[in-house]
Design an enzyme around this catalytic site. Structure first.
Site, mmCIF file in Angstrom:
data_model
loop_
_atom_site.group_PDB
_atom_site.id
_atom_site.type_symbol
_atom_site.label_atom_id
_atom_site.label_comp_id
_atom_site.label_asym_id
_atom_site.label_seq_id
_atom_site.Cartn_x
_atom_site.Cartn_y
_atom_site.Cartn_z
ATOM 1 N N ARG A 100 49.671 -30.670 53.948
ATOM 2 C CA ARG A 100 49.866 -31.726 52.945
ATOM 3 C C ARG A 100 49.582 -33.072 53.596
ATOM 4 N NH1 ARG A 100 54.748 -31.163 48.891
ATOM 5 N NH2 ARG A 100 53.172 -32.155 47.605
ATOM 6 N N ASP B 255 54.292 -23.045 56.351
ATOM 7 C CA ASP B 255 53.878 -21.713 55.946
ATOM 8 C C ASP B 255 53.596 -21.690 54.453
ATOM 9 O OD1 ASP B 255 54.162 -20.716 58.506
ATOM 10 O OD2 ASP B 255 56.203 -19.984 58.177
ATOM 11 N N ASP C 275 63.096 -34.144 42.148
ATOM 12 C CA ASP C 275 62.049 -33.683 41.234
ATOM 13 C C ASP C 275 62.358 -32.232 40.862
ATOM 14 O OD1 ASP C 275 59.813 -33.637 39.654
ATOM 15 O OD2 ASP C 275 58.362 -33.614 41.296
ATOM 16 N N ASN D 180 58.122 -27.010 40.168
ATOM 17 C CA ASN D 180 58.173 -27.126 41.631
ATOM 18 C C ASN D 180 58.801 -25.891 42.274
ATOM 19 O OD1 ASN D 180 56.899 -29.576 42.063
ATOM 20 N ND2 ASN D 180 58.767 -30.764 41.751
ATOM 21 N N ASP E 242 58.160 -29.485 47.179
ATOM 22 C CA ASP E 242 58.048 -30.912 46.843
ATOM 23 C C ASP E 242 59.377 -31.653 46.957
ATOM 24 O OD1 ASP E 242 55.405 -30.437 46.450
ATOM 25 O OD2 ASP E 242 55.459 -30.549 44.268
ATOM 26 N N GLU F 181 59.674 -34.806 48.294
ATOM 27 C CA GLU F 181 59.443 -36.233 48.551
ATOM 28 C C GLU F 181 60.554 -37.114 48.022
ATOM 29 O OE1 GLU F 181 55.226 -34.815 47.219
ATOM 30 O OE2 GLU F 181 57.269 -34.007 47.242
#
Length: 363
Positions: free
Chosen positions: A66, A121, A230, A235, A248, A250
């Site tokens: 990412r 992974d 989120d 997700n 996810d 963040e």
């Protein structure tokens, strides 16, 4: 070197060579090779996700890379803290309540690929689609009621597991205990102002929402927990209607658990409203607000407070994200600028009903 990640064969070949050079050096193994590198179809605008297979000593390892977004590409968010994401994922893995991919490395230097990135992974499974949303068709629409109930129960239980996980030190440094809601509201307002200053427009409906969030913030909020930021089924990866990985992180922060529960409810309801506006049945019996709240209370033993406020917070915060995405689309010439700035918000009709206290959550 060209560091722009696209789906063209040349760019992906260059990226594969750069990843292989970096990985060989990081693992101190010149025999390592990188195969089957491709951009993930689920790559969003908050980051770029690339899938590849590392091959060495006769073993094959499927991994995910990412990359932080390019500042020149009007990123959706102002910052992208890879170490914070890795710390949250590590805390979740250590606690064992939530399945998450193992983070292998965080590379802060932009030298290898042009910007920082992390490698983890690759987990098995597939996430419900966002574009078009899963309520329009696909595995969940085709599933039996019992299978959808399995997804709902497992997903709410997963959310409970997030909130039961001790937060990492990277989040504890955000502020004193109990300040999560005030910080969340302030961060939402700051985020909006950043989007306006960085190529966006002022959106009256969002400013109405921000005023209400400031004026009506509960004086006392639930104790802060590790929140996802989120929390939604888009997700989560599933296999045979069971979660295999939560992704996810963040937006992870210390905040009241009501925020994640509200986000979880709001997101599905927004998609359901969208389906109905197009004359589609959607999934009206799936992830109903009252059912989600009841199960969360039963699984967690927590009492949820001020849910209408947190649902409004979720709707306003997502509205700012949508306005940023729309401004990005206008900037790059993909769509014309709306005549009415409120239309920068995809769910502006829903949001207006929420702000006018006309929206029925059935909670």
């Amino acid at each position: 070197m060209n560091t722009v990640v696209t789906t063209t064969r040349t760019d992906l070949a260059e990226l594969a060579a750069a990843v292989q050079a970096w990985l060989s050096d990081a693992e101190d193994d010149p025999s390592l090779t990188v195969e089957d590198l491709e951009r993930s179809e689920s790559s969003g605008m908050s980051s770029v996700t690339v899938l590849f297979t590392a091959v060495g000593d006769g073993a094959r390892s499927e991994q995910v890379l990412r990359l932080a977004p390019e500042p020149s590409a009007l990123p959706v968010f102002e910052s992208y803290d890879l170490h914070r994401q890795a710390a949250v994922t590590g805390a979740l893995a250590d606690a064992g309540h939530v399945p998450v991919p193992r983070v292998r490395r965080v590379e802060e230097s932009p030298a290898p690929l042009g910007r920082p990135f992390l490698v983890m992974d690759r987990a098995e499974g597939a996430a419900p689609a966002d574009n078009p949303p899963y309520v329009f068709g696909g595995p969940l629409v085709d599933a039996t009621p019992a299978q959808r109930d399995r997804v709902q129960r497992a997903s709410v239980a997963l959310l409970t597991g997030v909130h039961a996980t001790p937060p990492p030190d990277a989040l504890r440094a955000d502020g004193p205990a109990g300040s999560g809601l005030a910080r969340l509201v302030d961060d939402t307002a700051d985020y909006y102002e950043w989007t306006v200053a960085d190529g966006g427009v002022r959106v009256p409906i969002l400013e109405d929402g921000l005023r209400r969030l400031r004026d009506e913030r509960p004086a006392q909020a639930s104790s802060d927990v590790l929140t996802w930021g989120d929390a939604r089924i888009g997700n989560i990866l599933y296999r045979d209607f069971a979660p295999t990985a939560a992704l996810d992180w963040e937006g992870a922060a210390l905040a009241p658990p009501e925020f994640d529960v509200a986000w979880f409810v709001f997101f599905h309801r927004m998609y359901q409203d969208m389906a109905e506006s197009f004359g589609k049945p959607g999934l009206p019996a799936f992830l109903r607000a009252a059912d989600v709240l009841a199960q969360y209370r039963a699984d967690s033993g927590r009492t949820l407070h001020d849910m209408p406020y947190f649902l409004m917070l979720a709707a306003v915060r997502m509205g700012i994200i949508f306005a940023r995405i729309k401004a990005r689309s206008v900037h790059f010439g993909d769509t014309p600028a709306p005549a009415d700035p409120d239309e920068y918000v995809l769910h502006h009709r829903m949001l207006r009903a929420i702000l006018d206290d006309r929206y029925e959550w059935e909670i």
